[in-house]
Scaffold this motif. Structure first.
Motif, PDB file in Angstrom:
ATOM      1  N   GLY A   1       5.031 -47.293  19.465  1.00  0.00           N
ATOM      2  CA  GLY A   1       3.731 -47.722  19.970  1.00  0.00           C
ATOM      3  C   GLY A   1       3.814 -49.090  20.624  1.00  0.00           C
ATOM      4  O   GLY A   1       4.891 -49.640  20.792  1.00  0.00           O
ATOM      5  N   PRO A   2       2.694 -49.596  21.016  1.00  0.00           N
ATOM      6  CA  PRO A   2       1.347 -49.211  20.621  1.00  0.00           C
ATOM      7  C   PRO A   2       0.713 -48.175  21.543  1.00  0.00           C
ATOM      8  O   PRO A   2       1.059 -48.052  22.705  1.00  0.00           O
ATOM      9  CB  PRO A   2       0.582 -50.518  20.710  1.00  0.00           C
ATOM     10  CG  PRO A   2       1.215 -51.238  21.854  1.00  0.00           C
ATOM     11  CD  PRO A   2       2.680 -50.859  21.778  1.00  0.00           C
ATOM     12  N   ASN A   3      -0.255 -47.479  20.960  1.00  0.00           N
ATOM     13  CA  ASN A   3      -1.180 -46.629  21.695  1.00  0.00           C
ATOM     14  C   ASN A   3      -2.541 -47.301  21.630  1.00  0.00           C
ATOM     15  O   ASN A   3      -2.823 -48.059  20.707  1.00  0.00           O
ATOM     16  CB  ASN A   3      -1.284 -45.241  21.052  1.00  0.00           C
ATOM     17  CG  ASN A   3      -0.009 -44.464  21.232  1.00  0.00           C
ATOM     18  OD1 ASN A   3       0.569 -44.450  22.295  1.00  0.00           O
ATOM     19  ND2 ASN A   3       0.427 -43.817  20.166  1.00  0.00           N
ATOM     20  N   SER A   4      -3.371 -46.989  22.599  1.00  0.00           N
ATOM     21  CA  SER A   4      -4.738 -47.509  22.603  1.00  0.00           C
ATOM     22  C   SER A   4      -5.694 -46.328  22.512  1.00  0.00           C
ATOM     23  O   SER A   4      -5.641 -45.435  23.359  1.00  0.00           O
ATOM     24  CB  SER A   4      -5.009 -48.304  23.874  1.00  0.00           C
ATOM     25  OG  SER A   4      -6.349 -48.727  23.903  1.00  0.00           O
ATOM     26  N   PRO A   5      -6.550 -46.300  21.480  1.00  0.00           N
ATOM     27  CA  PRO A   5      -7.457 -45.162  21.341  1.00  0.00           C
ATOM     28  C   PRO A   5      -8.612 -45.160  22.330  1.00  0.00           C
ATOM     29  O   PRO A   5      -9.390 -44.221  22.367  1.00  0.00           O
ATOM     30  CB  PRO A   5      -7.959 -45.294  19.901  1.00  0.00           C
ATOM     31  CG  PRO A   5      -7.840 -46.728  19.586  1.00  0.00           C
ATOM     32  CD  PRO A   5      -6.660 -47.231  20.363  1.00  0.00           C
ATOM     33  N   GLY A   6      -8.730 -46.200  23.146  1.00  0.00           N
ATOM     34  CA  GLY A   6      -9.848 -46.264  24.088  1.00  0.00           C
ATOM     35  C   GLY A   6     -11.134 -46.592  23.354  1.00  0.00           C
ATOM     36  O   GLY A   6     -11.138 -47.299  22.359  1.00  0.00           O
ATOM     37  N   GLY A   7     -12.230 -46.072  23.823  1.00  0.00           N
ATOM     38  CA  GLY A   7     -13.487 -46.299  23.128  1.00  0.00           C
ATOM     39  C   GLY A   7     -14.660 -46.479  24.062  1.00  0.00           C
ATOM     40  O   GLY A   7     -14.539 -46.383  25.276  1.00  0.00           O
ATOM     41  N   ARG A   8     -15.788 -46.779  23.448  1.00  0.00           N
ATOM     42  CA  ARG A   8     -17.038 -46.971  24.169  1.00  0.00           C
ATOM     43  C   ARG A   8     -17.318 -48.467  24.313  1.00  0.00           C
ATOM     44  O   ARG A   8     -16.517 -49.301  23.901  1.00  0.00           O
ATOM     45  CB  ARG A   8     -18.153 -46.244  23.429  1.00  0.00           C
ATOM     46  CG  ARG A   8     -17.924 -44.722  23.387  1.00  0.00           C
ATOM     47  CD  ARG A   8     -19.026 -43.985  22.674  1.00  0.00           C
ATOM     48  NE  ARG A   8     -20.353 -44.275  23.207  1.00  0.00           N
ATOM     49  CZ  ARG A   8     -20.950 -43.623  24.201  1.00  0.00           C
ATOM     50  NH1 ARG A   8     -20.320 -42.628  24.784  1.00  0.00           N
ATOM     51  NH2 ARG A   8     -22.149 -43.953  24.602  1.00  0.00           N
ATOM     52  N   ASN A   9     -18.491 -48.806  24.815  1.00  0.00           N
ATOM     53  CA  ASN A   9     -18.799 -50.199  25.135  1.00  0.00           C
ATOM     54  C   ASN A   9     -18.842 -51.114  23.924  1.00  0.00           C
ATOM     55  O   ASN A   9     -18.562 -52.295  24.050  1.00  0.00           O
ATOM     56  CB  ASN A   9     -20.104 -50.289  25.940  1.00  0.00           C
ATOM     57  CG  ASN A   9     -21.293 -49.730  25.197  1.00  0.00           C
ATOM     58  OD1 ASN A   9     -21.160 -48.751  24.470  1.00  0.00           O
ATOM     59  ND2 ASN A   9     -22.456 -50.316  25.395  1.00  0.00           N
ATOM     60  N   GLU A  10     -19.183 -50.622  22.740  1.00  0.00           N
ATOM     61  CA  GLU A  10     -19.237 -51.482  21.560  1.00  0.00           C
ATOM     62  C   GLU A  10     -18.031 -51.315  20.643  1.00  0.00           C
ATOM     63  O   GLU A  10     -18.018 -51.838  19.535  1.00  0.00           O
ATOM     64  CB  GLU A  10     -20.533 -51.233  20.778  1.00  0.00           C
ATOM     65  CG  GLU A  10     -21.751 -51.788  21.501  1.00  0.00           C
ATOM     66  CD  GLU A  10     -23.006 -51.745  20.655  1.00  0.00           C
ATOM     67  OE1 GLU A  10     -23.025 -51.069  19.605  1.00  0.00           O
ATOM     68  OE2 GLU A  10     -23.978 -52.406  21.046  1.00  0.00           O
ATOM     69  N   ASP A  11     -17.002 -50.583  21.093  1.00  0.00           N
ATOM     70  CA  ASP A  11     -15.791 -50.419  20.295  1.00  0.00           C
ATOM     71  C   ASP A  11     -14.838 -51.585  20.558  1.00  0.00           C
ATOM     72  O   ASP A  11     -14.782 -52.119  21.667  1.00  0.00           O
ATOM     73  CB  ASP A  11     -15.087 -49.101  20.636  1.00  0.00           C
ATOM     74  CG  ASP A  11     -15.890 -47.893  20.202  1.00  0.00           C
ATOM     75  OD1 ASP A  11     -16.692 -48.016  19.255  1.00  0.00           O
ATOM     76  OD2 ASP A  11     -15.712 -46.829  20.814  1.00  0.00           O
TER      77      ASP A  11
END
Length: 155
Positions: A122-132
């Motif tokens: 890694g690392p991997n990035s899980p991404g996310g939404r605006n408040e993550d």
């Protein structure tokens, strides 16, 4: 000691020197570690032994035995901090061209220690939404059974 404990206050450390052979308690304790900051989660680890089976013509029940044991492949989730020396060490160990295993130490607030040794990916990035939060996830491919050292008992 409390009836149950949480992970709050625990710390994860990495030894920046590769360790490609099994270590005992003294070997782990002799190492120099760097604190990995902003750890949110360290995944499941511990022994998981395969159960193997073999069927024969003369029985209705399979013969069974124990096979290979996996020490775990926990995921380590971090809030990204590109300046943290521990996270920098995790990125270096996780690079695709690094074939070495590394030692880790988990320190609990009560003084219990858990030692781990394995490859890092890694690392991997899980991404996310605006408040993550911006997170990085590493996988530890453990190749030694975790070693737990109980907290010292005080009278």
């Amino acid at each position: 000691m409390p009836e149950a404990q949480t992970n709050s206050g625990s710390k994860l450390y990495i030894c920046m020197t590769p360790k490609n052979e099994d270590l005992d308690e003294a070997g782990f304790e002799a190492l120099t570690y760097v604190l990995v900051k902003k750890v949110g989660s360290v995944g499941e680890r511990g022994i998981n032994t395969n159960i193997v089976s073999y069927d024969t013509w003369d029985t209705q029940v399979s013969m069974k035995g124990k096979g290979i044991t996996n020490a775990g492949d926990p995921q380590v989730e971090l809030a990204e901090d590109l300046a943290d020396p521990g996270q920098i060490a995790m990125r270096a160990a996780g690079a695709p061209n690094v074939p070495d295993a590394y030692a880790f130490k988990v320190e609990r607030p009560n003084g219990t220690l858990e030692y781990l040794r394995g490859l890092v990916a890694g690392p991997n990035s899980p991404g996310g939404r605006n408040e993550d939060f911006i997170l990085n996830t590493f996988t530890l491919a453990l190749n030694q059974v975790p070693l737990i050292v109980a907290a010292p008992v005080t009278p």
